[in-house]
Design a protein around this motif. Structure first.
Motif, PDB file in Angstrom:
ATOM      1  N   TYR A 100       0.764  -1.145  -0.046  1.00 24.16           N
ATOM      2  CA  TYR A 100      -0.143  -0.126   0.021  1.00 24.16           C
ATOM      3  C   TYR A 100       0.838   1.280  -0.112  1.00 24.16           C
ATOM      4  O   TYR A 100       1.149   1.879   1.056  1.00 24.16           O
ATOM      5  N   THR A 101       1.243   1.761  -1.193  1.00 22.64           N
ATOM      6  CA  THR A 101       2.107   2.865  -1.241  1.00 22.64           C
ATOM      7  C   THR A 101       1.699   3.213  -2.818  1.00 22.64           C
ATOM      8  O   THR A 101       1.537   2.546  -3.728  1.00 22.64           O
ATOM      9  N   ILE A 102       1.965   4.798  -2.746  1.00 24.44           N
ATOM     10  CA  ILE A 102       1.418   5.342  -3.906  1.00 24.44           C
ATOM     11  C   ILE A 102       2.298   6.747  -4.047  1.00 24.44           C
ATOM     12  O   ILE A 102       2.362   7.374  -2.873  1.00 24.44           O
ATOM     13  N   PRO A 103       2.410   7.400  -5.452  1.00 24.60           N
ATOM     14  CA  PRO A 103       3.003   8.775  -5.142  1.00 24.60           C
ATOM     15  C   PRO A 103       2.359   9.624  -4.459  1.00 24.60           C
ATOM     16  O   PRO A 103       1.023   9.791  -4.303  1.00 24.60           O
ATOM     17  N   GLN A 104       2.935  10.839  -3.892  1.00 23.75           N
ATOM     18  CA  GLN A 104       2.276  11.779  -3.176  1.00 23.75           C
ATOM     19  C   GLN A 104       1.113  12.408  -3.901  1.00 23.75           C
ATOM     20  O   GLN A 104       0.214  12.810  -3.268  1.00 23.75           O
ATOM     21  N   GLN A 105       1.147  12.731  -4.970  1.00 24.14           N
ATOM     22  CA  GLN A 105       0.150  13.482  -5.698  1.00 24.14           C
ATOM     23  C   GLN A 105      -1.469  12.612  -5.684  1.00 24.14           C
ATOM     24  O   GLN A 105      -2.342  12.926  -5.492  1.00 24.14           O
ATOM     25  N   TYR A 106      -1.208  11.086  -5.502  1.00 23.38           N
ATOM     26  CA  TYR A 106      -2.460  10.400  -5.331  1.00 23.38           C
ATOM     27  C   TYR A 106      -2.614  10.205  -3.903  1.00 23.38           C
ATOM     28  O   TYR A 106      -3.872  10.397  -3.496  1.00 23.38           O
ATOM     29  N   TRP A 107      -1.846  10.185  -3.081  1.00 26.07           N
ATOM     30  CA  TRP A 107      -2.034  10.561  -1.703  1.00 26.07           C
ATOM     31  C   TRP A 107      -2.915  11.714  -1.339  1.00 26.07           C
ATOM     32  O   TRP A 107      -3.675  11.705  -0.514  1.00 26.07           O
ATOM     33  N   ASP A 108      -2.173  12.747  -1.865  1.00 22.76           N
ATOM     34  CA  ASP A 108      -2.889  14.085  -1.458  1.00 22.76           C
ATOM     35  C   ASP A 108      -4.239  14.507  -2.238  1.00 22.76           C
ATOM     36  O   ASP A 108      -4.754  15.357  -1.984  1.00 22.76           O
ATOM     37  N   ARG A 109      -4.666  13.417  -3.063  1.00 19.81           N
ATOM     38  CA  ARG A 109      -6.224  13.547  -3.252  1.00 19.81           C
ATOM     39  C   ARG A 109      -7.219  13.260  -2.138  1.00 19.81           C
ATOM     40  O   ARG A 109      -8.448  13.536  -2.478  1.00 19.81           O
ATOM     41  N   TYR A 110      -6.919  12.727  -1.303  1.00 21.42           N
ATOM     42  CA  TYR A 110      -7.684  12.319  -0.273  1.00 21.42           C
ATOM     43  C   TYR A 110      -7.110  13.059   1.128  1.00 21.42           C
ATOM     44  O   TYR A 110      -5.906  13.039   1.390  1.00 21.42           O
ATOM     45  N   ALA A 120      -4.285   4.422  -4.771  1.00 20.85           N
ATOM     46  CA  ALA A 120      -3.850   3.602  -5.946  1.00 20.85           C
ATOM     47  C   ALA A 120      -5.217   3.378  -6.796  1.00 20.85           C
ATOM     48  O   ALA A 120      -4.986   3.140  -8.083  1.00 20.85           O
ATOM     49  N   ILE A 121      -6.341   3.298  -6.229  1.00 17.93           N
ATOM     50  CA  ILE A 121      -7.483   3.395  -7.194  1.00 17.93           C
ATOM     51  C   ILE A 121      -7.740   4.502  -8.016  1.00 17.93           C
ATOM     52  O   ILE A 121      -7.780   4.282  -9.153  1.00 17.93           O
ATOM     53  N   SER A 122      -7.429   5.638  -7.575  1.00 18.61           N
ATOM     54  CA  SER A 122      -7.295   6.735  -8.357  1.00 18.61           C
ATOM     55  C   SER A 122      -6.189   6.845  -9.515  1.00 18.61           C
ATOM     56  O   SER A 122      -6.340   7.327 -10.558  1.00 18.61           O
ATOM     57  N   TYR A 123      -5.197   6.299  -8.966  1.00 15.02           N
ATOM     58  CA  TYR A 123      -4.029   5.836 -10.155  1.00 15.02           C
ATOM     59  C   TYR A 123      -4.356   5.193 -11.145  1.00 15.02           C
ATOM     60  O   TYR A 123      -4.302   5.245 -12.431  1.00 15.02           O
ATOM     61  N   VAL A 124      -5.150   4.023 -10.761  1.00  8.28           N
ATOM     62  CA  VAL A 124      -5.614   3.133 -11.992  1.00  8.28           C
ATOM     63  C   VAL A 124      -6.695   3.761 -12.738  1.00  8.28           C
ATOM     64  O   VAL A 124      -6.725   3.513 -14.083  1.00  8.28           O
ATOM     65  N   ASP A 125      -7.493   4.501 -12.099  1.00 10.14           N
ATOM     66  CA  ASP A 125      -8.681   5.154 -12.723  1.00 10.14           C
ATOM     67  C   ASP A 125      -7.762   6.125 -13.847  1.00 10.14           C
ATOM     68  O   ASP A 125      -8.188   6.544 -14.920  1.00 10.14           O
ATOM     69  N   ASP A 126      -6.856   6.902 -13.585  1.00 11.96           N
ATOM     70  CA  ASP A 126      -5.998   7.837 -14.446  1.00 11.96           C
ATOM     71  C   ASP A 126      -5.508   6.966 -15.805  1.00 11.96           C
ATOM     72  O   ASP A 126      -5.452   7.397 -16.817  1.00 11.96           O
TER      73      ASP A 126
END
Length: 510
Positions: free
Chosen positions: A200-210, A260-266
């Motif tokens: 469970y790790t993801i770049p800051q830009q996706y972490w910051d969406r929430y 990570a779900i938002s990353y997948v969506d992108d």
């Protein structure tokens, strides 16, 4: 058969639980591209995998057959080359078939009907991850542990980001090449991302969406009273006890998972944009699904490997607004149903004479609003188990049986969180007995157990021996011929630039 067979774009996400998506009611997670597909498409509200583990779930999805029929028991099971897949059937029907991304094929055949495999796999193709029911207490190093949760948080880069960025690039390149090369065959392109699978790790830009404080915690925290023997075995497998995790670590993991779900969506959005740019959108049926879910701390469980809803239920939708009116499907279906669905879509709704028995059933009646089945059959034969875990989901009920443990019966209409096991309720004994009788008629339980043990023994020996001396890898090696890429003297420069440009520019353009 229609004059123009539809293209099929099959999008997959790994370990994506349906309950975390806004199309199934989650109030926080952001997926604009998937939400658009859902609004314009047919959404399955009760879709399941047939085995809640990566490889057996994908083997079943590809073949339309239950794991016990094809020997797809666990994450190191051999997927036999003579098992027909949807890629074989579609290729036989005139399609060009391509895979970009993960499918977790184990064994020497790494194509299984795909004409092109555009990337390698993120997981190994050998038998090194074989399960050993006869030595449950010895924990192999490859098993999940809790580091994915305890180390959860933002990152700059990860193994999975490297993989999924390549998967997306290769998928888009396939679509560009398809239109530039003037391919006349319809395509079936499978794009299989490994996110939001742990770690469970993801770049800051996706972490910051929430907002971190907005991240919801498990609806059903761990309690000994609510736990069952299989769940306790799973906690043993991934080394989790009551002191391992604090609330902040749980929140971090869920936060990263949503990112990570938002990353997948992108990434899906990029593929969809390319499909539209290439003028292929109208002729393409888009299907989205997962291979299994993720417990995300519910009931004190993580990852998958159980028949609880967050582990076994998957997102599924079909987007073809020119063919199927938008609607929601309440009946229970499974990813095993995708093979006959794909094949019938390619054949104008006509089922072929299948070369092997098919356990799945076509979703076309659901897509057209003309009835359809309401049943899922499942088998779990992997890590954390010590005997087969069998499942039947029908109507409002889910029944789970494994010989070492008490049965489980849940009324999902009245008890969606599966808090009340009705298997010991006197009022439900008749229904439980009906399910037990059905399972006895569907499976020879003793034979299945011994088949799994025999397979494990064979693969342990093969895996051990093949790692000694010279090692020959089975992992897929994508080959790109650089001698014909970009600018080379084997082709005139102007001709090369003309062929590579899309849309084509007329030679008499002023």
């Amino acid at each position: 058969m229609t004059a123009k067979q539809p293209n099929i774009l099959f999008l997959m996400a790994d370990q994506m639980t349906a309950s975390a998506l806004p199309i199934y009611g989650h109030p926080l997670v952001k997926t604009p591209h998937l939400s658009r597909l859902a609004a314009e498409g047919v959404v399955f509200d009760s879709a399941y995998c047939n085995s809640p583990l990566c490889a057996p779930s994908r083997f079943t999805l590809m073949s339309g057959q239950l794991p016990s029929r094809i020997g797809g028991y666990d994450n190191a099971a051999d997927f036999a080359a003579d098992t027909p897949t949807f890629a074989h059937y579609l290729r036989d029907a005139g399609y060009t078939t391509a895979l970009s991304g993960k499918m977790h094929f184990c064994g020497p055949d790494q194509l299984h009907g795909f004409e092109e495999r555009l990337t390698t796999d993120i997981y190994p193709a050998d038998y090194g991850w074989v399960v050993d029911w006869e030595d449950f207490e010895t924990r192999p190093s490859y098993y999940h542990n809790m580091s994915s949760v305890t180390q959860a948080g933002p990152c700059v880069r990860s193994n999975q980001l490297d993989f999924d960025d390549e998967v997306t690039f290769r998928a888009r390149r396939f679509l560009y090449d398809y239109v530039r090369n003037g391919e006349r065959r319809p395509f079936c392109l499978t794009v299989s991302l490994t996110h939001p699978h742990d770690p469970y790790t993801i770049p800051q830009q996706y972490w910051d969406r929430y907002s971190h404080d907005d991240i919801d915690m498990p609806r059903v925290p761990y309690s000994r009273a609510l736990s069952d023997p299989h769940s306790e075995r799973l906690r043993h497998v991934y080394q989790l006890n009551e002191e391992t995790l604090g609330d902040e670590q749980i929140r971090n993991a869920r936060h990263a998972y949503y990112g990570a779900i938002s990353y997948v969506d992108d990434r899906i959005g990029e593929v969809l944009a390319t499909l539209k740019e290439c003028g292929l959108e109208e002729d393409t049926i888009i299907v989205f699904s997962g291979d299994h879910g993720d417990m995300l701390g519910e009931r004190g469980l993580w990852y998958k490997m159980s028949w609880f809803e967050d582990s076994a239920r998957v997102p599924m939708l079909v987007h073809a607004p020119g063919r199927f009116a938008p609607r929601r499907v309440a009946e229970s279906v499974s990813t095993m149903d995708l093979l006959p669905t794909f094949v019938e879509l390619a054949r104008d709704g006509v089922a072929p004479e299948y070369a092997a028995p098919i356990d799945g059933r076509s979703l076309l009646p659901h897509l057209t609003g003309n009835g359809g089945h309401d049943e899922v059959i499942g088998e779990y034969l992997g890590e954390g188990a010590i005997a087969p875990l069998l499942m039947i989901r029908r109507g409002r009920y889910k029944f789970v049986h494994t010989a070492p443990d008490p049965d489980q019966l849940f009324d999902l209409a009245a008890d969606p969180l599966e808090l009340n096991n009705l298997a010991a309720d006197p009022a439900h004994q008749g229904l439980c007995q009906e399910f037990r009788n059905e399972m006895a008629s569907r499976w020879d339980y003793g034979r299945l157990y011994h088949d799994v043990i025999a397979s494990q023994r064979r693969r342990k020996l093969v895996a051990r021996s093949l790692m000694k001396g010279k090692v020959t890898a089975w992992d897929h090696q994508p080959v790109f011929d650089a001698s014909i890429q970009y600018m080379r003297n084997i082709i005139d420069l102007d001709d090369l630039e003309r062929r590579a440009r899309f849309p084509v520019v007329s030679s008499d353009r002023p």
